[in-house]
Write an enzyme that holds these catalytic residues in place. Sequence first.
Site, short mmCIF file in Angstrom:
data_model
loop_
_atom_site.label_atom_id
_atom_site.label_comp_id
_atom_site.label_asym_id
_atom_site.label_seq_id
_atom_site.Cartn_x
_atom_site.Cartn_y
_atom_site.Cartn_z
N ASN A 9 0.86 -1.18 0.00
CA ASN A 9 0.00 0.00 0.00
C ASN A 9 0.90 1.23 0.00
OD1 ASN A 9 -1.75 2.09 0.52
ND2 ASN A 9 -2.37 1.36 2.56
N LYS A 11 0.14 4.28 -0.19
CA LYS A 11 -0.48 5.46 0.44
C LYS A 11 -0.30 6.70 -0.45
CE LYS A 11 -0.12 3.19 4.87
NZ LYS A 11 0.00 3.28 6.32
N HIS A 95 -9.57 0.89 5.20
CA HIS A 95 -8.26 1.11 5.82
C HIS A 95 -8.42 2.02 7.04
CE1 HIS A 95 -4.15 2.38 6.45
NE2 HIS A 95 -3.79 1.30 5.80
N GLU A 97 -6.78 4.43 8.07
CA GLU A 97 -6.64 5.87 7.80
C GLU A 97 -7.93 6.44 7.22
OE1 GLU A 97 -2.96 5.45 5.65
OE2 GLU A 97 -2.02 4.83 7.53
N GLU A 167 -5.13 -4.98 10.69
CA GLU A 167 -4.15 -3.92 10.87
C GLU A 167 -4.44 -3.16 12.16
OE1 GLU A 167 -2.20 -2.72 6.88
OE2 GLU A 167 -3.98 -1.49 7.13
N GLY A 173 2.57 2.38 10.87
CA GLY A 173 3.51 3.50 10.74
C GLY A 173 4.22 3.88 12.02
N SER A 212 3.62 -1.95 10.39
CA SER A 212 5.07 -1.98 10.61
C SER A 212 5.71 -3.31 10.21
CB SER A 212 5.40 -1.65 12.07
OG SER A 212 4.97 -0.33 12.37
#
Length: 253
Positions: A9, A11, A95, A97, A167, A173, A212
């Site tokens: 991904n 991003k 996701h 985010e 996730e 991250g 991560s």
Amino acid sequence: MRTKFVAGNWKMYTNAARARDLAGEVAGKLGSEKRVAVAVFPPFPYLPAVAETLRGTVVMLGAQNCYCEKEGAFTGEVSPWMVADAGCQWVIVGHSERRHKFGESDFLINRKLHAALEAGLRVILCLGETREERDKGQTERVLGWQLDCGLVGIEGGLLPHLVLAYEPVWAIGTGLNATPEQAQQAHAFLRSRARSRFGNAADRLIIQYGGSVKPENVASLLHQPDVDGALVGGASLQADLFLAIVRAALPAT
Ligand code: 13P
């Protein structure tokens, strides 16, 4: 019995030239390797160029998001039919985010999932708890809720078109990946929840881990019986790191 699936991904990173180069390097070095499934998820504007780069290779292409309608007055949105038209086989929905930075609800995510499947795309549905939810002992409650809401109206026959990505929000991250045991526990929970709904078809459901993932930690994660691959963010932006993760997902010979 489940082929491992590693997805990158990207991003909101890269530019047109970098996207083409990165995809070209991944595909070139992977050659005709089919023992692991691999896909990349570039930003929307680069999808057609990357589709061109990936044509005839084993690397699949996906978008990071889509809207839940086919077309209409939805300024700034991208329909899953457009995503398919741009050469994608996959799309990510839900996701963290999108959930946390853009306020997407489980209801909207479910509508996106239906639209994406209708458009002929395969879908990675992302789920995961926040640090606070984990600390309060609510991980399984949150995952169960996200899974149940995400899959409202989805028949068992569609399961082969669906992948789950666990996730944990606190691992994305941050450099703080879930331990293999934490990942296994969450994945086993998701599979049993899927089994209670879809029966034995859930045994073939691919459940990726994301958060991560790096070459250094991926092997122990993939070693877990219910961890079927990885959804990689940061490390997917460097071909050598991403390919090291893909290699770690190859079956032992
Ligand atoms: P990182 O690998 O950068 O933690 O990102 C994970 C992720 O969000 C993949 O979708």
